[in-house]
Design a protein around this motif. Structure first.
Motif, PDB file in Angstrom:
ATOM      1  N   HIS A 137       1.251  -1.700   0.271  1.00  0.00           N
ATOM      2  CA  HIS A 137       0.270   0.140   0.168  1.00  0.00           C
ATOM      3  C   HIS A 137       0.591   1.212  -0.512  1.00  0.00           C
ATOM      4  CE1 HIS A 137      -4.233  -1.937   0.510  1.00  0.00           C
ATOM      5  NE2 HIS A 137      -2.975  -3.051   1.638  1.00  0.00           N
ATOM      6  N   GLU A 138       1.790   1.598  -0.770  1.00  0.00           N
ATOM      7  CA  GLU A 138       2.590   2.449  -0.726  1.00  0.00           C
ATOM      8  C   GLU A 138       1.702   3.852  -1.323  1.00  0.00           C
ATOM      9  OE1 GLU A 138       5.890  -1.132  -2.295  1.00  0.00           O
ATOM     10  OE2 GLU A 138       3.289  -0.197  -2.790  1.00  0.00           O
ATOM     11  N   ALA A 139       0.993   3.711  -1.889  1.00  0.00           N
ATOM     12  CA  ALA A 139      -0.219   4.817  -2.220  1.00  0.00           C
ATOM     13  C   ALA A 139      -0.947   4.959  -0.934  1.00  0.00           C
ATOM     14  CB  ALA A 139      -0.657   5.230  -2.820  1.00  0.00           C
ATOM     15  N   GLY A 140      -1.590   4.335  -0.560  1.00  0.00           N
ATOM     16  CA  GLY A 140      -2.252   5.446   1.297  1.00  0.00           C
ATOM     17  C   GLY A 140      -1.368   5.750   2.343  1.00  0.00           C
ATOM     18  N   ARG A 141       0.412   4.862   2.237  1.00  0.00           N
ATOM     19  CA  ARG A 141       1.062   5.398   3.790  1.00  0.00           C
ATOM     20  C   ARG A 141       1.809   6.844   3.106  1.00  0.00           C
ATOM     21  NH1 ARG A 141       2.786   0.340   3.153  1.00  0.00           N
ATOM     22  NH2 ARG A 141       4.837   1.024   1.640  1.00  0.00           N
ATOM     23  N   ALA A 142       1.430   6.594   1.861  1.00  0.00           N
ATOM     24  CA  ALA A 142       2.282   8.161   1.318  1.00  0.00           C
ATOM     25  C   ALA A 142       0.674   9.510   1.085  1.00  0.00           C
ATOM     26  CB  ALA A 142       3.262   8.114  -0.960  1.00  0.00           C
ATOM     27  N   PHE A 143       0.072   9.165   1.078  1.00  0.00           N
ATOM     28  CA  PHE A 143      -0.984   9.537   0.794  1.00  0.00           C
ATOM     29  C   PHE A 143      -1.071  10.684   2.507  1.00  0.00           C
ATOM     30  CE2 PHE A 143      -5.820   9.952   2.451  1.00  0.00           C
ATOM     31  CZ  PHE A 143      -5.973  11.304   1.825  1.00  0.00           C
ATOM     32  N   THR A 144      -1.200   9.500   3.358  1.00  0.00           N
ATOM     33  CA  THR A 144      -1.113   9.363   4.807  1.00  0.00           C
ATOM     34  C   THR A 144       0.051  10.460   5.143  1.00  0.00           C
ATOM     35  OG1 THR A 144      -1.850   7.827   4.908  1.00  0.00           O
ATOM     36  CG2 THR A 144      -0.888   8.429   7.332  1.00  0.00           C
TER      37      THR A 144
ATOM     38  N   GLU B  78       2.232   3.668  10.545  1.00  0.00           N
ATOM     39  CA  GLU B  78       3.687   4.051  10.475  1.00  0.00           C
ATOM     40  C   GLU B  78       4.199   5.141  10.161  1.00  0.00           C
ATOM     41  OE1 GLU B  78       5.407  -0.670  10.944  1.00  0.00           O
ATOM     42  OE2 GLU B  78       5.238   0.485   8.696  1.00  0.00           O
ATOM     43  N   ALA B  79       2.994   5.154   8.691  1.00  0.00           N
ATOM     44  CA  ALA B  79       3.119   6.861   7.810  1.00  0.00           C
ATOM     45  C   ALA B  79       2.541   8.273   8.837  1.00  0.00           C
ATOM     46  CB  ALA B  79       2.602   6.328   6.806  1.00  0.00           C
ATOM     47  N   GLY B  80       2.200   8.385   9.332  1.00  0.00           N
ATOM     48  CA  GLY B  80       1.704   8.736  10.502  1.00  0.00           C
ATOM     49  C   GLY B  80       2.231   9.851  11.284  1.00  0.00           C
TER      50      GLY B  80
ATOM     51  N   ALA C 145       2.977  13.158  12.948  1.00  0.00           N
ATOM     52  CA  ALA C 145       1.901  13.132  13.985  1.00  0.00           C
ATOM     53  C   ALA C 145       1.120  12.244  15.023  1.00  0.00           C
ATOM     54  CB  ALA C 145       0.838  13.027  12.971  1.00  0.00           C
ATOM     55  N   ASP C 146       0.540  12.852  16.201  1.00  0.00           N
ATOM     56  CA  ASP C 146       0.648  11.671  17.451  1.00  0.00           C
ATOM     57  C   ASP C 146      -0.995  10.565  16.620  1.00  0.00           C
ATOM     58  OD1 ASP C 146       2.488  12.561  18.756  1.00  0.00           O
ATOM     59  OD2 ASP C 146       0.977  14.030  19.295  1.00  0.00           O
ATOM     60  N   LEU C 147      -0.316   8.855  17.146  1.00  0.00           N
ATOM     61  CA  LEU C 147      -1.845   8.511  16.799  1.00  0.00           C
ATOM     62  C   LEU C 147      -2.704   8.395  18.080  1.00  0.00           C
ATOM     63  CD1 LEU C 147      -2.663   5.727  14.874  1.00  0.00           C
ATOM     64  CD2 LEU C 147      -1.814   4.538  16.913  1.00  0.00           C
ATOM     65  N   LEU C 148      -3.770   9.377  17.211  1.00  0.00           N
ATOM     66  CA  LEU C 148      -4.770   9.469  18.355  1.00  0.00           C
ATOM     67  C   LEU C 148      -6.370   8.524  19.001  1.00  0.00           C
ATOM     68  CD1 LEU C 148      -6.510  12.111  19.875  1.00  0.00           C
ATOM     69  CD2 LEU C 148      -7.324  12.225  17.802  1.00  0.00           C
ATOM     70  N   GLY C 149      -6.006   7.690  17.885  1.00  0.00           N
ATOM     71  CA  GLY C 149      -6.625   6.797  18.510  1.00  0.00           C
ATOM     72  C   GLY C 149      -6.660   5.314  17.286  1.00  0.00           C
ATOM     73  N   TYR C 150      -6.959   4.638  17.753  1.00  0.00           N
ATOM     74  CA  TYR C 150      -7.698   3.043  16.670  1.00  0.00           C
ATOM     75  C   TYR C 150      -8.465   2.281  16.964  1.00  0.00           C
ATOM     76  CZ  TYR C 150      -6.934  -1.003  13.522  1.00  0.00           C
ATOM     77  OH  TYR C 150      -6.795  -2.005  13.022  1.00  0.00           O
TER      78      TYR C 150
END
Length: 395
Positions: free
Chosen positions: A238-245, A311-313, A318-323
């Protein structure tokens, strides 16, 4: 062009105008395959099939979003399913605006505009202070539908909405992306024996087809080795999704970004039982696995690998706010309270609302498969919607 092999009898045939547009896209893609030496990586094919100007699925004029095949649509999203989705999502968005001290919102891939309209009305009802609601969407046809929907359903707030042709360098506010990451192009790989191959697209005998080639890039080999896959297997990266993030989290100077989509953390994504991958196509509310059926007229998606997104965010600062799961997120945000505002004695209104909420939160429907991941800058602590059942530790 002979695309007969990619026209299952179980799917309804498109009209002549739509079929002509699809054939034009196939011709464009076949020319690009020839120019590339006869083989195109799947992510480039997927990008053209979805976003080629005027011909791609999201850049053309297909209906896409709706409740049933009869209205010409291909799939239903949560905002189309129930207005309670937007009414509930507005609460954590309002909390994020207040916690970050920001006054702007930005939505990616706004579909028909129902989510935007619902959020505008709900945020206003909550007393949330915001100055603008920006929409980023590549489709001119969808932009017009969004404008019409917002003007009809949120007329008093329509003046705050604007459409962006390019991203700002920095943004302070709240970003929303509902079912955006799954539409990002993915690369396909197959594993057999001890060898990884990348799956690409060729134009063979007048039809589009798959062809696998050995992986030669050390970076690709290292990434695939981390999956721990053995035996026969097909999967996506998912290179594109990670790059977008990374782009969104770099742009976010202060505020929060929420992404809602279907998928799994990495250890579940590359599970031995998921040996056929997650690539899926949607046409007239029917799901199938052939990405060469009616190019430009059907949706092509893949489940999101959320560990890579997280990981990308974080890599972007950025901080991981939640999942968490969509069910837990919506329950924490008060969707049952929103449903309780309907009179159970008014069956004509209450039963459809209750059925829609059941689909949104049921483990057998959207509740477990869909996840919500959020990133932030300048927000201390977490939000109520992640206060219980947060799964960040599983990423």
């Amino acid at each position: 062009m002979n695309q007969k092999a990619h026209q299952p009898d179980s799917l309804p045939a498109p009209g002549p105008t739509a079929l002509g547009a699809s054939e034009k896209l196939v011709a464009l893609i076949s020319d690009e395959i020839a120019a590339a030496g006869g083989w195109l990586p799947f992510d480039l094919y997927m990008e053209r099939a979805l976003y080629a100007p005027g011909l791609g699925y999201y850049s053309g004029g297909a209906v896409k979003f709706g409740r049933r095949a009869e209205d010409g649509s291909d799939f239903v999203t949560a905002p189309e399913l129930s207005p309670l989705f937007a009414a509930t999502l507005a609460r954590p968005l309002a909390q994020a605006l207040e916690a970050s001290g920001t006054r702007h919102l930005m939505e990616f891939g706004a579909g028909t505009g129902k989510l935007a309209a619902g959020l505008l009305v709900a945020l206003d009802a909550l007393g949330a202070s915001f100055d603008s609601y920006s929409i980023v969407d590549l489709s001119g046809e969808l932009r017009e539908r969004q404008r019409e929907t917002i003007e009809a359903q949120a007329p008093a707030l329509a003046s705050r909405v604007r459409w962006l042709d390019a991203l700002p360098e920095t943004f302070e506010g709240v970003v929303i992306g509902n079912e955006v990451l799954d539409a990002m192009p993915v690369r396909l790989f197959s594993h057999a024996g001890d060898l990884w191959r990348e799956r690409g697209v060729v134009f063979d005998g007048g039809a589009l087809a798959f062809e696998d080639r050995p992986v030669t890039s050390p970076a690709d080999a290292a990434l695939l080795a981390e999956t721990g896959i053995a035996g026969d297997y097909v999967t996506e990266t998912h290179e594109a999704g990670r790059a977008f993030t990374r782009t969104i989290c770099t742009m976010l100077a202060r505020g929060a970004a929420f992404f809602i989509d279907y998928g799994f953390p990495r250890h579940e994504y590359y599970h031995p039982q998921r040996a056929q991958g997650t690539l899926m196509c949607h046409y007239r509310h029917r799901a199938h696995g052939d990405p060469f059926v009616y190019p430009g007229l059907q949706d092509i998606t893949a489940h999101v690998e959320f560990t890579g997104i997280a990981e990308a965010g974080v890599e972007a600062g950025a901080d991981l706010l939640g999942y968490t799961s969509q069910a837990r997120f919506l329950l924490n945000a008060g969707i049952t309270d929103a449903l309780a505002e309907f009179d159970p004695n008014d069956a004509a209104r209450f039963l459809p609302a209750a059925n829609a909420v059941q689909k949104l939160i049921s483990e057998a429907e959207m509740g477990e498969l869909f996840k919500v991941i959020a990133f932030s800058r300048g927000i201390d602590g977490t939000l109520d919607a992640f206060a219980r059942g947060d799964r960040s530790h599983t990423l």
